[in-house]
Design a protein around this motif. Structure first.
Motif, PDB file in Angstrom:
ATOM      1  N   ILE A  87      11.036   5.196  29.436  1.00  0.00           N
ATOM      2  CA  ILE A  87      10.243   4.893  30.046  1.00  0.00           C
ATOM      3  C   ILE A  87       9.682   4.742  30.996  1.00  0.00           C
ATOM      4  O   ILE A  87       8.623   3.884  30.594  1.00  0.00           O
ATOM      5  N   LEU A  88      10.206   4.528  32.263  1.00  0.00           N
ATOM      6  CA  LEU A  88       8.731   2.737  33.496  1.00  0.00           C
ATOM      7  C   LEU A  88       7.706   3.979  34.079  1.00  0.00           C
ATOM      8  O   LEU A  88       9.085   4.556  34.940  1.00  0.00           O
ATOM      9  N   MET A  89       7.287   4.091  35.140  1.00  0.00           N
ATOM     10  CA  MET A  89       6.691   4.232  36.150  1.00  0.00           C
ATOM     11  C   MET A  89       6.093   3.323  36.588  1.00  0.00           C
ATOM     12  O   MET A  89       4.476   2.017  36.635  1.00  0.00           O
ATOM     13  N   THR A  90       5.427   3.579  38.002  1.00  0.00           N
ATOM     14  CA  THR A  90       4.881   2.961  38.886  1.00  0.00           C
ATOM     15  C   THR A  90       4.932   3.454  39.671  1.00  0.00           C
ATOM     16  O   THR A  90       5.955   4.072  40.865  1.00  0.00           O
ATOM     17  N   GLY A  91       3.510   3.642  40.499  1.00  0.00           N
ATOM     18  CA  GLY A  91       3.595   3.950  42.070  1.00  0.00           C
ATOM     19  C   GLY A  91       1.691   4.456  42.074  1.00  0.00           C
ATOM     20  O   GLY A  91       0.981   4.322  41.374  1.00  0.00           O
ATOM     21  N   ARG A  92       1.484   4.827  43.333  1.00  0.00           N
ATOM     22  CA  ARG A  92       0.317   5.726  43.772  1.00  0.00           C
ATOM     23  C   ARG A  92      -0.167   6.844  43.262  1.00  0.00           C
ATOM     24  O   ARG A  92       0.337   7.311  42.633  1.00  0.00           O
ATOM     25  N   LEU A  93      -1.198   6.537  42.440  1.00  0.00           N
ATOM     26  CA  LEU A  93      -2.061   8.278  41.784  1.00  0.00           C
ATOM     27  C   LEU A  93      -2.534   8.977  43.122  1.00  0.00           C
ATOM     28  O   LEU A  93      -3.143  10.363  42.433  1.00  0.00           O
ATOM     29  N   ARG A  94      -3.379   8.107  43.904  1.00  0.00           N
ATOM     30  CA  ARG A  94      -4.197   9.184  44.695  1.00  0.00           C
ATOM     31  C   ARG A  94      -4.358   8.714  45.636  1.00  0.00           C
ATOM     32  O   ARG A  94      -4.501   7.096  45.914  1.00  0.00           O
ATOM     33  N   GLY A 108      10.428   5.427  39.102  1.00  0.00           N
ATOM     34  CA  GLY A 108      10.554   4.689  37.498  1.00  0.00           C
ATOM     35  C   GLY A 108      11.678   5.290  37.152  1.00  0.00           C
ATOM     36  O   GLY A 108      12.984   5.612  37.795  1.00  0.00           O
ATOM     37  N   MET A 109      11.820   5.192  36.029  1.00  0.00           N
ATOM     38  CA  MET A 109      13.234   5.068  35.230  1.00  0.00           C
ATOM     39  C   MET A 109      12.780   5.324  33.935  1.00  0.00           C
ATOM     40  O   MET A 109      12.307   5.389  32.819  1.00  0.00           O
ATOM     41  N   GLU A 110      14.400   6.141  33.448  1.00  0.00           N
ATOM     42  CA  GLU A 110      14.029   6.469  31.940  1.00  0.00           C
ATOM     43  C   GLU A 110      15.445   7.085  31.388  1.00  0.00           C
ATOM     44  O   GLU A 110      16.628   7.259  32.080  1.00  0.00           O
ATOM     45  N   TYR A 111      15.704   6.206  29.893  1.00  0.00           N
ATOM     46  CA  TYR A 111      16.742   6.379  29.041  1.00  0.00           C
ATOM     47  C   TYR A 111      16.462   6.751  28.371  1.00  0.00           C
ATOM     48  O   TYR A 111      15.756   6.018  27.369  1.00  0.00           O
ATOM     49  N   ALA A 112      17.277   7.938  28.281  1.00  0.00           N
ATOM     50  CA  ALA A 112      17.674   8.440  27.100  1.00  0.00           C
ATOM     51  C   ALA A 112      18.473   9.407  25.951  1.00  0.00           C
ATOM     52  O   ALA A 112      19.040  10.254  27.140  1.00  0.00           O
ATOM     53  N   PRO A 113      18.604   8.520  25.630  1.00  0.00           N
ATOM     54  CA  PRO A 113      20.150   9.331  24.989  1.00  0.00           C
ATOM     55  C   PRO A 113      20.007   9.835  23.494  1.00  0.00           C
ATOM     56  O   PRO A 113      19.082   9.850  23.347  1.00  0.00           O
ATOM     57  N   LYS A 114      20.600  10.673  23.290  1.00  0.00           N
ATOM     58  CA  LYS A 114      21.040  12.382  22.666  1.00  0.00           C
ATOM     59  C   LYS A 114      20.638  11.270  21.033  1.00  0.00           C
ATOM     60  O   LYS A 114      19.965  11.974  20.134  1.00  0.00           O
ATOM     61  N   MET A 155      12.513   8.755  41.960  1.00  0.00           N
ATOM     62  CA  MET A 155      11.336   8.753  43.266  1.00  0.00           C
ATOM     63  C   MET A 155      10.934   9.238  43.904  1.00  0.00           C
ATOM     64  O   MET A 155      11.559  10.437  44.090  1.00  0.00           O
ATOM     65  N   GLY A 156      10.217   8.925  45.100  1.00  0.00           N
ATOM     66  CA  GLY A 156       9.144   9.716  45.228  1.00  0.00           C
ATOM     67  C   GLY A 156       8.222  10.411  44.634  1.00  0.00           C
ATOM     68  O   GLY A 156       7.501   9.828  43.835  1.00  0.00           O
ATOM     69  N   TYR A 157       7.766  11.860  44.570  1.00  0.00           N
ATOM     70  CA  TYR A 157       6.578  12.366  44.349  1.00  0.00           C
ATOM     71  C   TYR A 157       7.348  12.598  43.000  1.00  0.00           C
ATOM     72  O   TYR A 157       8.587  13.626  42.857  1.00  0.00           O
TER      73      TYR A 157
END
Length: 555
Positions: free
Chosen positions: A139-146, A126-132, A105-107
């Protein structure tokens, strides 16, 4: 003397990465930091020298809450600062983690692959699911790039542009020997009002990037990896779709029209590892105009072949590694010239017993430029080569009461311009040579160390030659059960340039004292004397004295 205070509260740029499982196991508040104070004196015979006295006071404070929130602060007070400065940005990010799940969350800064999303900071979630040991990772993401930058706010380093948003997903499946990946990234400009630049308006754009990757390992001996990425960019989303449009994609992925262009990037690598010998073949191609709105910078219009080899001989007493490759641009043959580069390097390391080691490194880079679209009878062809050679040889003299090590190092660099056929040297662009001898001896019982060096450098170019050489001697000793370290150094340099000789004598003394467990007192003093047979304006010749004392405390 004017002074200023620069206080920077880095909470404005806080980056938080938290493991929620640690809550309750860590201290509520942890405070760390330090303070450093120094004062110095500078004296020369020059009348243009600024204030001879200077002082600095700096400090830092790091406050940690529950082991999950980290807020650093810093302060600086200097005698030569005349302006007040503060951060011109405000960024805050949070990444709580619980077992295999991480929320962003955030930057934030996430990475899918080198050609889809990489190195781009965005404001969003974003969200990240990474089991060992799991079979897949997502990995999911959404947001402002600029942010939107209007014409009046833009600068050469931050040009005007619309607010840009992006979203994407990256999925990796498989185990250590067999992996497959899919990355999809989409970015678009959000237009609130048209932004004008120069004589027209800036066009809003969209971008869709799709990447496929795989890596395979067969019996631990053969490896293969492939990465293919295709990027589609609509240069002006306001254009209407025309009959010439062939990219039949739904608008929720990318709005296509006559301004839409596509380009690809391909990476292939195959290798083998047998009996401590590794051989790899690499092919890379990036189409002209390839770009991704999720990457800060990408090279394009290049094709590269590369072979890599590494091996160990005689029980790894001799290790060898090398590579050879060819690179060229102008893949579409639409530029006026084509540049080809040949890259080669060899590294050889030798361990002749326990006491002697050596290394030799050689690299050769050559490039040629040929006319492309226009062929003339007297066409110009430019060829340049750069060679680098470096080596070292060290020998140790072991002992209980005295330990010594002696060595020699050398390096040379040569860059030449060749004739049209690349067979003869036309001019010497520059040549640089350097060599050094050294010996270091330490006495265990008296805790005394002696270091001797001799350095030689030569730089040759069209405008003239410059050579410099000279010895240096350093003596150091510890006292008070290693709480205080004292050292003294003398150095001499003789520099010869075209029509001028310069001699430099330097004396340096240092003392470092450990005041308690967290405090350190440093003292430094240096006397330098320059002399020349031909003095140039803007440079001082004569004695120069510098003295600095400082105190540092950390907690």
């Amino acid at each position: 003397m004017s002074a200023c205070v620069w206080v920077m509260l880095s909470i404005c740029t806080v980056t938080l990465s938290q493991d929620l499982e640690k809550i309750g196991k860590e201290k509520i508040i942890t405070i760390k930091g330090g303070i450093n104070a120094s004062a110095g004196f500078f004296e020369t015979g020059s009348s243009t020298t600024s204030d001879p006295m200077m002082y600095n006071l700096s400090g830092n404070l790091d406050i940690n809450l529950l082991g999950i929130i980290d807020a650093p602060f810093s302060m600086y007070l200097g005698s030569r600062n005349k302006t007040f400065q503060q951060p011109s940005f405000r960024q805050f990010g949070l990444s709580p983690r619980y077992k295999n799940l991480t929320a962003h969350m955030g930057y934030r800064n996430l990475s899918f692959s080198p050609y889809t999303l990489s190195g781009m900071t965005f404001l969003g979630g974003g969200m990240e699911y990474a089991p060992k040991d799991g079979p897949f990772r997502i990995i999911l993401m959404t947001g402002r790039l600029r942010k939107e930058i209007s014409t009046s706010d833009g600068a050469y380093y931050n040009p005007p542009g619309y607010e840009r948003w992006g979203c994407g997903v990256n999925v990796t499946a498989g185990g250590r020997d067999h992996q497959y990946g899919l990355a999809v990234f989409r970015a678009w400009d959000k237009v609130r009002k048209l932004i004008q630049q120069d004589s027209g308006f800036i066009n809003p754009q969209e971008n869709l990037v799709i990447g496929l990757s795989t890596s395979q390992s067969i019996a631990g001996k053969l490896t293969f990896s492939a990465d293919y990425t295709i990027s589609m960019i609509t240069g002006n989303t306001y254009n209407e779709k025309g009959s010439e449009q062939r990219l039949l994609l739904p608008d929720f992925l990318i709005r296509t029209n006559a301004s839409t262009r596509k380009a690809g990037a391909l990476n292939l690598k195959a290798g083998t590892n047998i009996n401590r010998t590794t051989l790899s073949l690499v092919y890379r191609r990036i189409d002209p105009g390839f770009a991704s709105f999720g990457c800060t910078y990408l090279s394009n219009d290049l094709q590269e072949w590369l072979a890599e080899l590494s091996t160990g001989l005689f029980g790894n007493k001799i290790s060898f590694s090398g590579e050879m490759g060819v690179e060229r641009n102008n893949l579409s043959r639409l530029q006026n010239s084509t540049t080809k580069r040949v890259i080669g390097s060899v590294n050889l390391n030798i361990a002749a017993g326990k006491d002697m080691t050596g290394s030799i490194n050689y690299s050769n880079f050559s490039s040629s430029s040929n006319p492309g679209m226009v062929q003339l009878a007297d066409s110009f062809r430019y060829i340049q080569t750069t060679r680098n050679v470096a080596g070292s040889l060290n020998y140790s003299f072991p002992g209980e009461a005295r330990k010594s090590i002696a060595g020699v190092t050398f390096s040379l660099q040569n860059a030449n311009t060749l004739n049209y056929f690349g067979t003869e040297k036309e001019t010497d662009n520059n040549q640089f040579y350097s060599a050094a001898l050294f010996m270091r001896t330490s006495f265990t019982n008296s805790k005394l160390s002696l270091i001797g060096n001799f350095n030689w450098n030569s730089f040759i170019m069209k405008e003239g030659k410059m050579r410099a050489a000279g010895p240096s001697v350093t003596c150091g000793k510890t006292f008070l059960h290693d709480k205080m370290t004292v050292s003294a150094n003398y150095g001499y340099i003789l520099s010869r340039e075209t029509g001028r000789n310069i001699t430099i004598h330097s004396f340096r003394a240092t003392c470092i004292f450990k005041a308690g467990k967290a405090g350190t007192i440093n003292f430094y003093s240096a006397l330098t004397h320059r002399k020349s047979n031909s003095q140039f304006s803007g440079m001082y010749y004569g004695p120069e004295i510098r003295t600095v004392i400082s105190y540092a405390y950390s907690f």
